[in-house]
Design a protein around this motif. Structure first.
Motif, PDB file in Angstrom:
ATOM      1  N   MET A 125       6.503 -19.420 -20.378  1.00 51.68           N
ATOM      2  CA  MET A 125       5.223 -19.146 -20.987  1.00 51.68           C
ATOM      3  C   MET A 125       4.082 -19.552 -20.051  1.00 51.68           C
ATOM      4  SD  MET A 125       5.982 -17.860 -23.930  1.00 51.68           S
ATOM      5  CE  MET A 125       7.372 -17.747 -24.988  1.00 51.68           C
ATOM      6  N   ASP A 126       4.278 -20.685 -19.367  1.00 49.66           N
ATOM      7  CA  ASP A 126       3.231 -21.138 -18.447  1.00 49.66           C
ATOM      8  C   ASP A 126       3.009 -20.130 -17.321  1.00 49.66           C
ATOM      9  OD1 ASP A 126       2.664 -23.526 -19.777  1.00 49.66           O
ATOM     10  OD2 ASP A 126       4.226 -24.605 -18.693  1.00 49.66           O
ATOM     11  N   LEU A 127       4.118 -19.646 -16.747  1.00 58.21           N
ATOM     12  CA  LEU A 127       3.994 -18.685 -15.646  1.00 58.21           C
ATOM     13  C   LEU A 127       3.355 -17.388 -16.127  1.00 58.21           C
ATOM     14  CD1 LEU A 127       4.426 -17.733 -12.776  1.00 58.21           C
ATOM     15  CD2 LEU A 127       6.777 -17.141 -13.395  1.00 58.21           C
ATOM     16  N   LEU A 128       3.780 -16.880 -17.269  1.00 59.74           N
ATOM     17  CA  LEU A 128       3.171 -15.654 -17.800  1.00 59.74           C
ATOM     18  C   LEU A 128       1.685 -15.859 -18.065  1.00 59.74           C
ATOM     19  CD1 LEU A 128       5.908 -14.364 -20.252  1.00 59.74           C
ATOM     20  CD2 LEU A 128       5.218 -13.361 -18.075  1.00 59.74           C
ATOM     21  N   GLY A 129       1.340 -17.028 -18.568  1.00 63.34           N
ATOM     22  CA  GLY A 129      -0.067 -17.339 -18.783  1.00 63.34           C
ATOM     23  C   GLY A 129      -0.856 -17.267 -17.492  1.00 63.34           C
ATOM     24  N   ARG A 130      -0.293 -17.841 -16.424  1.00 59.58           N
ATOM     25  CA  ARG A 130      -0.978 -17.787 -15.127  1.00 59.58           C
ATOM     26  C   ARG A 130      -1.058 -16.367 -14.604  1.00 59.58           C
ATOM     27  NH1 ARG A 130       1.728 -22.009 -11.321  1.00 59.58           N
ATOM     28  NH2 ARG A 130       3.527 -21.463 -12.571  1.00 59.58           N
ATOM     29  N   LEU A 131       0.037 -15.611 -14.748  1.00 64.09           N
ATOM     30  CA  LEU A 131       0.048 -14.231 -14.244  1.00 64.09           C
ATOM     31  C   LEU A 131      -0.954 -13.344 -14.969  1.00 64.09           C
ATOM     32  CD1 LEU A 131       3.881 -13.642 -13.789  1.00 64.09           C
ATOM     33  CD2 LEU A 131       2.173 -13.863 -11.973  1.00 64.09           C
ATOM     34  N   PHE A 132      -1.163 -13.599 -16.270  1.00 60.11           N
ATOM     35  CA  PHE A 132      -2.067 -12.778 -17.065  1.00 60.11           C
ATOM     36  C   PHE A 132      -3.398 -13.470 -17.359  1.00 60.11           C
ATOM     37  CE2 PHE A 132       2.088 -10.912 -17.892  1.00 60.11           C
ATOM     38  CZ  PHE A 132       1.800  -9.581 -17.635  1.00 60.11           C
ATOM     39  N   ASP A 133      -3.661 -14.551 -16.644  1.00 63.67           N
ATOM     40  CA  ASP A 133      -4.925 -15.282 -16.745  1.00 63.67           C
ATOM     41  C   ASP A 133      -5.251 -15.681 -18.186  1.00 63.67           C
ATOM     42  OD1 ASP A 133      -7.168 -16.517 -15.677  1.00 63.67           O
ATOM     43  OD2 ASP A 133      -8.415 -14.744 -15.952  1.00 63.67           O
ATOM     44  N   ILE A 167       0.429 -16.619 -24.862  1.00 63.75           N
ATOM     45  CA  ILE A 167       1.647 -15.850 -24.589  1.00 63.75           C
ATOM     46  C   ILE A 167       2.671 -16.095 -25.693  1.00 63.75           C
ATOM     47  CG2 ILE A 167       3.595 -15.573 -23.004  1.00 63.75           C
ATOM     48  CD1 ILE A 167       0.954 -14.397 -21.936  1.00 63.75           C
ATOM     49  N   SER A 168       2.818 -17.339 -26.116  1.00 58.79           N
ATOM     50  CA  SER A 168       3.758 -17.671 -27.182  1.00 58.79           C
ATOM     51  C   SER A 168       3.395 -16.961 -28.480  1.00 58.79           C
ATOM     52  CB  SER A 168       3.783 -19.185 -27.397  1.00 58.79           C
ATOM     53  OG  SER A 168       4.666 -19.521 -28.421  1.00 58.79           O
ATOM     54  N   ARG A 169       2.117 -16.975 -28.822  1.00 58.41           N
ATOM     55  CA  ARG A 169       1.675 -16.286 -30.049  1.00 58.41           C
ATOM     56  C   ARG A 169       1.943 -14.786 -29.960  1.00 58.41           C
ATOM     57  NH1 ARG A 169      -3.784 -18.883 -29.854  1.00 58.41           N
ATOM     58  NH2 ARG A 169      -3.387 -20.973 -30.581  1.00 58.41           N
ATOM     59  N   ALA A 170       1.650 -14.207 -28.803  1.00 59.03           N
ATOM     60  CA  ALA A 170       1.880 -12.769 -28.622  1.00 59.03           C
ATOM     61  C   ALA A 170       3.362 -12.439 -28.790  1.00 59.03           C
ATOM     62  CB  ALA A 170       1.375 -12.318 -27.253  1.00 59.03           C
ATOM     63  N   ALA A 171       4.221 -13.265 -28.217  1.00 57.80           N
ATOM     64  CA  ALA A 171       5.665 -13.036 -28.342  1.00 57.80           C
ATOM     65  C   ALA A 171       6.101 -13.119 -29.806  1.00 57.80           C
ATOM     66  CB  ALA A 171       6.432 -14.050 -27.494  1.00 57.80           C
ATOM     67  N   LYS A 172       5.560 -14.087 -30.535  1.00 59.35           N
ATOM     68  CA  LYS A 172       5.901 -14.225 -31.957  1.00 59.35           C
ATOM     69  C   LYS A 172       5.397 -13.037 -32.769  1.00 59.35           C
ATOM     70  CE  LYS A 172       6.147 -19.231 -32.030  1.00 59.35           C
ATOM     71  NZ  LYS A 172       5.500 -20.470 -32.414  1.00 59.35           N
ATOM     72  N   ASP A 173       4.271 -12.467 -32.369  1.00 58.70           N
ATOM     73  CA  ASP A 173       3.736 -11.292 -33.061  1.00 58.70           C
ATOM     74  C   ASP A 173       4.534 -10.026 -32.751  1.00 58.70           C
ATOM     75  OD1 ASP A 173       1.737 -12.865 -34.129  1.00 58.70           O
ATOM     76  OD2 ASP A 173       0.185 -12.166 -32.743  1.00 58.70           O
ATOM     77  N   VAL A 174       4.984  -9.898 -31.512  1.00 54.29           N
ATOM     78  CA  VAL A 174       5.660  -8.675 -31.074  1.00 54.29           C
ATOM     79  C   VAL A 174       7.125  -8.635 -31.501  1.00 54.29           C
ATOM     80  CG1 VAL A 174       6.424  -7.411 -29.011  1.00 54.29           C
ATOM     81  CG2 VAL A 174       4.079  -8.249 -29.173  1.00 54.29           C
ATOM     82  N   ARG A 175       7.782  -9.782 -31.503  1.00 55.49           N
ATOM     83  CA  ARG A 175       9.219  -9.813 -31.820  1.00 55.49           C
ATOM     84  C   ARG A 175       9.555  -9.128 -33.157  1.00 55.49           C
ATOM     85  NH1 ARG A 175      13.222 -12.521 -29.372  1.00 55.49           N
ATOM     86  NH2 ARG A 175      11.721 -13.821 -28.288  1.00 55.49           N
ATOM     87  N   THR A 222      -3.426 -18.551 -21.522  1.00 54.39           N
ATOM     88  CA  THR A 222      -2.681 -19.798 -21.716  1.00 54.39           C
ATOM     89  C   THR A 222      -1.254 -19.530 -22.188  1.00 54.39           C
ATOM     90  OG1 THR A 222      -3.304 -20.007 -24.040  1.00 54.39           O
ATOM     91  CG2 THR A 222      -4.813 -20.966 -22.404  1.00 54.39           C
ATOM     92  N   ALA A 223      -0.412 -20.513 -22.007  1.00 54.53           N
ATOM     93  CA  ALA A 223       0.966 -20.415 -22.491  1.00 54.53           C
ATOM     94  C   ALA A 223       0.978 -20.248 -24.008  1.00 54.53           C
ATOM     95  CB  ALA A 223       1.754 -21.658 -22.085  1.00 54.53           C
ATOM     96  N   MET A 224       0.039 -20.883 -24.693  1.00 53.20           N
ATOM     97  CA  MET A 224      -0.035 -20.773 -26.145  1.00 53.20           C
ATOM     98  C   MET A 224      -0.327 -19.322 -26.567  1.00 53.20           C
ATOM     99  SD  MET A 224      -2.351 -22.872 -28.884  1.00 53.20           S
ATOM    100  CE  MET A 224      -1.589 -24.407 -28.428  1.00 53.20           C
TER     101      MET A 224
END
Length: 61
Positions: free
Chosen positions: A1-9, A15-23, A11-13
């Motif tokens: 999550m941290d790396l994805l946050g950095r890649l997409f400018d 990214i985590s919320r987005a994953a929970k919404d998309v799953r 936060t890890a939080m």
């Protein structure tokens, strides 16, 4: 999550919320994504992982 946050400018939080919404949306369409055991800390880690098996990325050409 941290790396994805950095890649997409973001936060890890976020990214985590987005994953929970998309799953649930994916699961409603019959798509099940197993949890990954791969862990990446840098973009280089991802490149190295993908380079081990070039067939993981399919060319559209």
């Amino acid at each position: 999550m941290d790396l994805l946050g950095r890649l997409f400018d973001t936060t890890a939080m976020t990214i985590s919320r987005a994953a929970k919404d998309v799953r649930p949306l994916l699961e409603a369409q019959g798509v099940r994504l197993p949890a990954s055991t791969a862990r990446f800390r840098t973009p280089t880690d991802i490149a190295r992982f993908l380079d081990l098996d070039k067939s993981k990325i399919k060319s559209t050409c």
